[in-house]
Design a protein around this motif. Structure first.
Motif, PDB file in Angstrom:
ATOM      1  N   ASP A  60       4.056  63.461-142.364  1.00  0.00           N
ATOM      2  CA  ASP A  60       2.659  63.600-141.641  1.00  0.00           C
ATOM      3  C   ASP A  60       1.996  62.379-141.829  1.00  0.00           C
ATOM      4  O   ASP A  60       1.692  61.878-142.961  1.00  0.00           O
ATOM      5  N   TYR A  62      -1.147  61.747-141.551  1.00  0.00           N
ATOM      6  CA  TYR A  62      -2.392  61.999-141.985  1.00  0.00           C
ATOM      7  C   TYR A  62      -2.570  62.132-143.307  1.00  0.00           C
ATOM      8  O   TYR A  62      -3.320  63.152-143.848  1.00  0.00           O
ATOM      9  N   GLU A  66      -3.389  56.779-145.235  1.00  0.00           N
ATOM     10  CA  GLU A  66      -3.839  56.549-144.106  1.00  0.00           C
ATOM     11  C   GLU A  66      -5.501  56.124-144.028  1.00  0.00           C
ATOM     12  O   GLU A  66      -5.853  55.554-142.990  1.00  0.00           O
ATOM     13  N   LEU A  67      -5.822  57.032-144.631  1.00  0.00           N
ATOM     14  CA  LEU A  67      -7.649  57.009-144.829  1.00  0.00           C
ATOM     15  C   LEU A  67      -7.949  55.314-145.182  1.00  0.00           C
ATOM     16  O   LEU A  67      -9.085  54.945-144.756  1.00  0.00           O
ATOM     17  N   ARG A  73      -4.382  54.618-137.067  1.00  0.00           N
ATOM     18  CA  ARG A  73      -5.338  54.209-136.122  1.00  0.00           C
ATOM     19  C   ARG A  73      -5.161  53.094-135.187  1.00  0.00           C
ATOM     20  O   ARG A  73      -5.278  52.796-134.025  1.00  0.00           O
ATOM     21  N   THR A  90       1.185  67.449-137.180  1.00  0.00           N
ATOM     22  CA  THR A  90       0.257  67.148-138.240  1.00  0.00           C
ATOM     23  C   THR A  90      -0.089  68.627-138.978  1.00  0.00           C
ATOM     24  O   THR A  90      -0.274  69.518-138.521  1.00  0.00           O
ATOM     25  N   SER A  92      -2.990  68.486-140.915  1.00  0.00           N
ATOM     26  CA  SER A  92      -4.213  67.901-141.300  1.00  0.00           C
ATOM     27  C   SER A  92      -5.375  67.678-140.465  1.00  0.00           C
ATOM     28  O   SER A  92      -5.059  67.348-139.123  1.00  0.00           O
ATOM     29  N   ARG A  94      -7.650  65.798-140.508  1.00  0.00           N
ATOM     30  CA  ARG A  94      -7.910  64.451-140.422  1.00  0.00           C
ATOM     31  C   ARG A  94      -7.670  63.910-139.329  1.00  0.00           C
ATOM     32  O   ARG A  94      -8.046  62.777-138.620  1.00  0.00           O
ATOM     33  N   VAL A  95      -6.783  64.386-138.297  1.00  0.00           N
ATOM     34  CA  VAL A  95      -6.603  64.000-136.864  1.00  0.00           C
ATOM     35  C   VAL A  95      -7.964  63.847-136.281  1.00  0.00           C
ATOM     36  O   VAL A  95      -7.831  63.043-135.352  1.00  0.00           O
ATOM     37  N   ARG A  97     -10.516  62.631-137.027  1.00  0.00           N
ATOM     38  CA  ARG A  97     -11.000  61.051-137.325  1.00  0.00           C
ATOM     39  C   ARG A  97     -10.827  60.169-136.178  1.00  0.00           C
ATOM     40  O   ARG A  97     -11.500  59.536-135.710  1.00  0.00           O
ATOM     41  N   ASP A  98      -9.520  60.555-135.443  1.00  0.00           N
ATOM     42  CA  ASP A  98      -9.003  59.700-134.167  1.00  0.00           C
ATOM     43  C   ASP A  98      -9.456  60.268-132.809  1.00  0.00           C
ATOM     44  O   ASP A  98      -8.901  60.003-131.961  1.00  0.00           O
TER      45      ASP A  98
END
Length: 275
Positions: A60, A62, A66-67, A73, A90, A92, A94-95, A97-98
């Motif tokens: 995955d 994310y 990756e952060l 990104r 994924t 997460s 956090r996807v 974010r993009d």
């Protein structure tokens, strides 16, 4: 495209832990492919025809690393620059974010976010997938993606025998998918696969979270690779009827064709997922 190797999500059933993949260090120890972006850009420049680029099948992207690093990104920015499509698997939220880049890619070519859902029960989710977004967080991400015009696909797997293979669980997940207006749901059957490496880890986590369950698995399945749910036939019938009723793709071949086809927005013809 895999920018990282290994994962910190801690999902107890993860097939990527299997020894056949040749991981020579702890699975939670993340390898970063330092020249991945240079290799990606070189490959994109060489491609004569645009296609879909995928990631997330083994690791995955994310994960927390990756952060800090932002390699995914940066890869998305390259895909947008060169006019390629993108799809990611994924667990997460956090996807989000993009989301800006995902929308740009979708407007220029095509973008599909694939999200795994295994259980509607939040407490159970934290046992099965301890270091990742909970089901409710993933569901809210699906709604955000829906509202942003990003197509989504859900992976309904694995369904662990005697743990989350209940009619209530499957029904609640399917209702979430209908509300999120997902394009498709991938389900190869109600069950889980185990092989050397991930089997041992899975059983150790069963001992930790579900006392006595390992012995039940061993009595029922021995060393089988495919561990099908005793409720599998009934649950698959539910699954197919629900998807048909809500106009959701539910045959894997049809969904994979959708994922691997780049719309002809930029004069592209249909190509395979990885070119």
């Amino acid at each position: 495209m895999n920018l990282y190797r290994g994962c910190t999500h801690g999902c107890i059933y993860c097939d990527s832990r299997s020894t056949c993949y040749g991981m020579d260090h702890d699975f939670e120890d993340i390898e970063v492919k330092e020249n991945a972006l240079e290799l990606l850009e070189a490959a994109l420049k060489r491609k004569r025809k645009k296609c879909m680029i995928g990631t997330g099948s083994m690791t995955d992207p994310y994960i927390p690393a990756e952060l800090k690093l932002g390699n995914l990104r940066k890869a998305l920015a390259l895909l947008y620059e060169y006019g390629f499509g993108f799809t990611v698997i994924t667990k997460s939220d956090r996807v989000l974010r993009d989301l800006d880049l995902l929308q740009k890619i979708n407007e220029r070519a095509k973008c599909v976010v694939q999200m795994t859902l295994t259980t509607h029960d939040e407490d159970l989710c934290k046992k099965l997938e301890p270091n990742v977004s909970t089901t409710s967080e993933r569901f809210r991400a699906l709604l955000r993606l829906r509202d942003a015009g990003i197509p989504t696909v859900v992976w309904l797997c694995p369904i662990l025998p005697f743990i989350n293979d209940t009619e209530e669980n499957i029904s609640e997940i399917l209702d979430c998918c209908a509300e999120g207006k997902v394009r498709g749901i991938i389900c190869f059957g109600m069950g889980v696969t185990l092989r050397d490496g991930n089997r041992q880890y899975f059983y150790s986590q069963l001992d930790r979270h579900f006392p006595g369950m390992k012995e039940k698995y061993m009595r029922t399945y021995g060393t089988q690779y495919i561990l099908g749910s005793p409720n599998g036939e009934h649950l698959m019938g539910m699954f197919h009827r629900h998807c048909a009723r809500h106009g959701i793709m539910h045959e894997p071949k049809q969904i994979f064709q959708y994922l691997s086809t780049l719309d002809e927005k930029q004069g592209s013809r249909q190509l395979s997922l990885f070119g």
